[in-house]
Design a protein around this motif. Structure first.
Motif, PDB file in Angstrom:
ATOM      1  N   ALA A  92       1.129  -1.215  -0.436  1.00  0.00           N
ATOM      2  CA  ALA A  92       0.469   0.245   0.023  1.00  0.00           C
ATOM      3  C   ALA A  92       0.363   1.482   0.273  1.00  0.00           C
ATOM      4  O   ALA A  92       2.089   1.395   0.527  1.00  0.00           O
ATOM      5  N   ALA A  93       0.532   2.123  -1.540  1.00  0.00           N
ATOM      6  CA  ALA A  93       1.133   3.312  -1.149  1.00  0.00           C
ATOM      7  C   ALA A  93       0.266   4.385  -1.230  1.00  0.00           C
ATOM      8  O   ALA A  93      -0.782   3.975  -2.776  1.00  0.00           O
ATOM      9  N   LEU A  94       0.372   5.790  -1.318  1.00  0.00           N
ATOM     10  CA  LEU A  94       0.251   7.049  -2.147  1.00  0.00           C
ATOM     11  C   LEU A  94       0.626   7.043  -3.339  1.00  0.00           C
ATOM     12  O   LEU A  94       2.589   7.605  -3.354  1.00  0.00           O
ATOM     13  N   LEU A  95       0.178   7.245  -4.087  1.00  0.00           N
ATOM     14  CA  LEU A  95       1.279   7.558  -5.845  1.00  0.00           C
ATOM     15  C   LEU A  95       1.194   8.682  -6.066  1.00  0.00           C
ATOM     16  O   LEU A  95       0.351   9.468  -5.757  1.00  0.00           O
ATOM     17  N   GLY A  96       1.521   9.330  -7.134  1.00  0.00           N
ATOM     18  CA  GLY A  96       2.315  10.713  -7.810  1.00  0.00           C
ATOM     19  C   GLY A  96       2.087  12.121  -6.683  1.00  0.00           C
ATOM     20  O   GLY A  96       3.088  11.918  -6.029  1.00  0.00           O
ATOM     21  N   GLY A  97       1.678  13.012  -6.861  1.00  0.00           N
ATOM     22  CA  GLY A  97       2.471  14.103  -5.670  1.00  0.00           C
ATOM     23  C   GLY A  97       2.951  15.500  -7.292  1.00  0.00           C
ATOM     24  O   GLY A  97       3.339  15.350  -8.293  1.00  0.00           O
ATOM     25  N   LYS A  98       3.814  15.824  -6.263  1.00  0.00           N
ATOM     26  CA  LYS A  98       4.629  16.812  -6.883  1.00  0.00           C
ATOM     27  C   LYS A  98       6.216  17.635  -6.552  1.00  0.00           C
ATOM     28  O   LYS A  98       6.946  15.772  -5.690  1.00  0.00           O
ATOM     29  N   GLY A  99       6.640  18.432  -7.073  1.00  0.00           N
ATOM     30  CA  GLY A  99       8.648  18.357  -6.227  1.00  0.00           C
ATOM     31  C   GLY A  99       8.249  18.796  -5.236  1.00  0.00           C
ATOM     32  O   GLY A  99       7.183  19.812  -4.848  1.00  0.00           O
ATOM     33  N   VAL A 100       9.759  19.175  -4.627  1.00  0.00           N
ATOM     34  CA  VAL A 100       9.490  20.101  -3.428  1.00  0.00           C
ATOM     35  C   VAL A 100       9.552  21.837  -3.150  1.00  0.00           C
ATOM     36  O   VAL A 100       8.773  21.726  -2.203  1.00  0.00           O
ATOM     37  N   LEU A 101       8.956  22.096  -4.958  1.00  0.00           N
ATOM     38  CA  LEU A 101       8.742  23.661  -4.585  1.00  0.00           C
ATOM     39  C   LEU A 101       6.957  23.700  -4.722  1.00  0.00           C
ATOM     40  O   LEU A 101       7.334  24.342  -3.766  1.00  0.00           O
ATOM     41  N   ASP A 102       6.704  22.506  -4.826  1.00  0.00           N
ATOM     42  CA  ASP A 102       4.785  22.742  -4.989  1.00  0.00           C
ATOM     43  C   ASP A 102       4.212  21.979  -4.185  1.00  0.00           C
ATOM     44  O   ASP A 102       2.355  22.159  -4.176  1.00  0.00           O
ATOM     45  N   GLU A 103       4.733  20.468  -3.089  1.00  0.00           N
ATOM     46  CA  GLU A 103       4.023  19.352  -2.540  1.00  0.00           C
ATOM     47  C   GLU A 103       2.953  20.316  -1.525  1.00  0.00           C
ATOM     48  O   GLU A 103       3.962  21.507  -0.507  1.00  0.00           O
ATOM     49  N   SER A 104       1.982  19.865  -1.808  1.00  0.00           N
ATOM     50  CA  SER A 104       0.900  21.079  -0.333  1.00  0.00           C
ATOM     51  C   SER A 104       2.180  19.941   0.970  1.00  0.00           C
ATOM     52  O   SER A 104       2.043  18.416   0.660  1.00  0.00           O
ATOM     53  N   ALA A 105       1.652  20.350   2.247  1.00  0.00           N
ATOM     54  CA  ALA A 105       1.358  19.682   3.592  1.00  0.00           C
ATOM     55  C   ALA A 105       1.033  18.536   3.846  1.00  0.00           C
ATOM     56  O   ALA A 105       1.436  17.676   4.608  1.00  0.00           O
ATOM     57  N   ASP A 106      -0.173  18.615   3.031  1.00  0.00           N
ATOM     58  CA  ASP A 106      -1.411  18.076   3.453  1.00  0.00           C
ATOM     59  C   ASP A 106      -1.265  16.672   2.769  1.00  0.00           C
ATOM     60  O   ASP A 106      -1.001  15.197   2.974  1.00  0.00           O
ATOM     61  N   PHE A 107      -1.073  16.348   1.725  1.00  0.00           N
ATOM     62  CA  PHE A 107      -0.508  15.355   0.621  1.00  0.00           C
ATOM     63  C   PHE A 107       1.014  14.721   0.910  1.00  0.00           C
ATOM     64  O   PHE A 107       0.812  13.740   1.160  1.00  0.00           O
ATOM     65  N   PHE A 108       2.052  15.583   1.420  1.00  0.00           N
ATOM     66  CA  PHE A 108       2.957  15.015   1.772  1.00  0.00           C
ATOM     67  C   PHE A 108       2.756  14.396   3.011  1.00  0.00           C
ATOM     68  O   PHE A 108       3.164  12.988   3.244  1.00  0.00           O
ATOM     69  N   ARG A 109       2.219  15.090   3.951  1.00  0.00           N
ATOM     70  CA  ARG A 109       1.696  13.779   5.155  1.00  0.00           C
ATOM     71  C   ARG A 109       1.138  13.069   5.378  1.00  0.00           C
ATOM     72  O   ARG A 109       0.843  11.490   5.206  1.00  0.00           O
ATOM     73  N   ARG A 110      -0.499  13.213   4.568  1.00  0.00           N
ATOM     74  CA  ARG A 110      -1.460  11.749   3.536  1.00  0.00           C
ATOM     75  C   ARG A 110       0.099  10.085   3.693  1.00  0.00           C
ATOM     76  O   ARG A 110      -0.502   9.701   3.661  1.00  0.00           O
ATOM     77  N   ALA A 111       0.873  11.023   2.179  1.00  0.00           N
ATOM     78  CA  ALA A 111       1.790  10.330   1.783  1.00  0.00           C
ATOM     79  C   ALA A 111       2.496   8.448   2.471  1.00  0.00           C
ATOM     80  O   ALA A 111       2.879   7.999   2.613  1.00  0.00           O
ATOM     81  N   VAL A 112       3.258   9.599   3.515  1.00  0.00           N
ATOM     82  CA  VAL A 112       3.863   9.770   3.923  1.00  0.00           C
ATOM     83  C   VAL A 112       3.246   8.730   5.191  1.00  0.00           C
ATOM     84  O   VAL A 112       3.861   7.734   6.006  1.00  0.00           O
ATOM     85  N   GLU A 113       2.020   8.952   5.487  1.00  0.00           N
ATOM     86  CA  GLU A 113       1.448   7.876   6.766  1.00  0.00           C
ATOM     87  C   GLU A 113       1.355   7.012   6.446  1.00  0.00           C
ATOM     88  O   GLU A 113       1.012   5.859   7.283  1.00  0.00           O
ATOM     89  N   VAL A 114       0.602   6.996   4.662  1.00  0.00           N
ATOM     90  CA  VAL A 114      -0.143   5.418   4.498  1.00  0.00           C
ATOM     91  C   VAL A 114       1.562   4.180   4.058  1.00  0.00           C
ATOM     92  O   VAL A 114       1.324   3.183   4.934  1.00  0.00           O
ATOM     93  N   ALA A 115       2.922   4.864   3.888  1.00  0.00           N
ATOM     94  CA  ALA A 115       3.527   4.309   3.487  1.00  0.00           C
ATOM     95  C   ALA A 115       4.323   3.091   5.138  1.00  0.00           C
ATOM     96  O   ALA A 115       4.444   2.463   5.384  1.00  0.00           O
ATOM     97  N   ALA A 116       4.610   5.056   5.818  1.00  0.00           N
ATOM     98  CA  ALA A 116       4.693   4.468   7.140  1.00  0.00           C
ATOM     99  C   ALA A 116       4.413   3.816   7.950  1.00  0.00           C
ATOM    100  O   ALA A 116       4.873   2.824   8.973  1.00  0.00           O
TER     101      ALA A 116
END
Length: 313
Positions: A92-116
């Motif tokens: 299970a993982a959350l795919l996709g996203g954006k680069g470091v200049l544009d990624e949102s905190a909400d997406f980053f948090r959820r993507a890391v949460e799913v993997a971690a």
């Protein structure tokens, strides 16, 4: 060598239509009973149907891998139904996203949460079950080439896949005393071969992505005058030494072997099936695909539907 998982019970998280479904099918074809998890109940049920039409035994166990009670719940359901668990594949993982200049905190948090939390909670509770019941099981986490080297446009994905790699090594040390092995598998842009996925999305199996994923890997995410391109967008020279990075079926064969007793002393390791893509030096330009012998023919696992017809042509 006759690899057999007969008598073993497996849980595969994130058993969606591409890699997860391919691994689940492979485990079933090698003899395991498979419980297919996905946060999307329909995706889990579709994976089960694919296994059943190929002669295997499977059940759907939909649930959120970040919710500890749900993880314990579907583990209990599998044990009550089949009496044991021998194999866990954390996909299970959350795919996709954006680069470091544009990624949102909400997406980053959820993507890391799913993997971690997905890797942690499933490994914790299923690992505890195995240890308590004297089961010398196998746990496989699915990493990514993005976890080993940098790629523009997927900062959250790169971050959590890198974390998966060291989680595997640390968990392998924790569980070694119990005879429980923990390894990872690193896919590299596999070509989809699920007949249902191909029929629905075309030969490339490209998924229609939610708004958060629309920019894709390395895509432009802003119009500011200071923007610079993150990657080459023109015609590329061949990049894979053997001409292809493989399919989920290729991944499935390797993961099934890794879950078998033939790999009884392999733990804390990473496995790659990618035609040499990761091993290649950055300055090395492989020969054109037309000039390559290519790999041996694929040993198919899905013997029904479009894939079977295409392979027989």
């Amino acid at each position: 060598m006759d690899v057999s998982l007969a008598g073993k019970v497996a849980i595969v998280t994130g058993a969606g239509p591409n890699i997860g479904s391919g691994i689940a099918l492979a485990l079933a074809k090698y003899g395991a009973t498979v419980a297919c998890n996905d946060i999307d109940a329909d995706a889990a049920k579709t994976a089960v149907k694919r296994i059943e039409r190929n002669g295997g035994t499977a059940i759907a166990i939909p649930g959120d891998v970040t919710d500890e009670e749900q993880v314990k719940g579907y583990l209990q359901e599998v044990v009550e139904r089949f009496g044991r668990v021998d194999i866990l594949v954390n996909n299970a993982a959350l795919l996709g996203g954006k680069g470091v200049l544009d990624e949102s905190a909400d997406f980053f948090r959820r993507a890391v949460e799913v993997a971690a939390l997905g890797n942690f909670l499933n490994t914790k509770h299923i690992g505890r079950y195995m240890a308590e019941h004297g089961i010398r099981g196998s746990i496989v986490a699915i990493s990514s080439s993005n976890g080993w080297s940098g790629s523009a446009g997927v900062i959250a994905y790169a971050f959590h896949k890198g974390g998966v790699n060291n989680f595997v090594r640390a968990a392998a040390m924790d569980l070694a005393p119990y005879g429980i092995r923990v390894n990872s598998f690193t896919p590299t842009a596999p070509t989809p071969d699920n007949p249902e996925l191909i029929a629905e999305r075309g030969a490339g199996g490209v998924l229609e992505r939610p708004q958060a994923f629309r920019h894709g890997i390395g895509g432009a995410t802003g119009t500011e005058s200071w923007r610079r391109p993150a990657r080459w967008t023109g015609e590329r020279m061949p990049l894979v030494p053997m001409g292809t990075t493989g399919t989920p079926t290729d991944i499935g064969h390797c993961v099934a072997w890794l879950c078998s007793d033939y790999s009884r002393l392999i733990t804390g390791c990473d496995f790659v099936v990618d035609g040499g893509a990761r091993a290649k030096n950055f300055a090395y330009a492989p020969a054109a695909v037309a000039d390559l012998a290519g790999p041996a023919p694929l040993v198919p696992l899905d013997v029904t539907g479009e894939l079977d017809r295409e392979l027989s042509m």
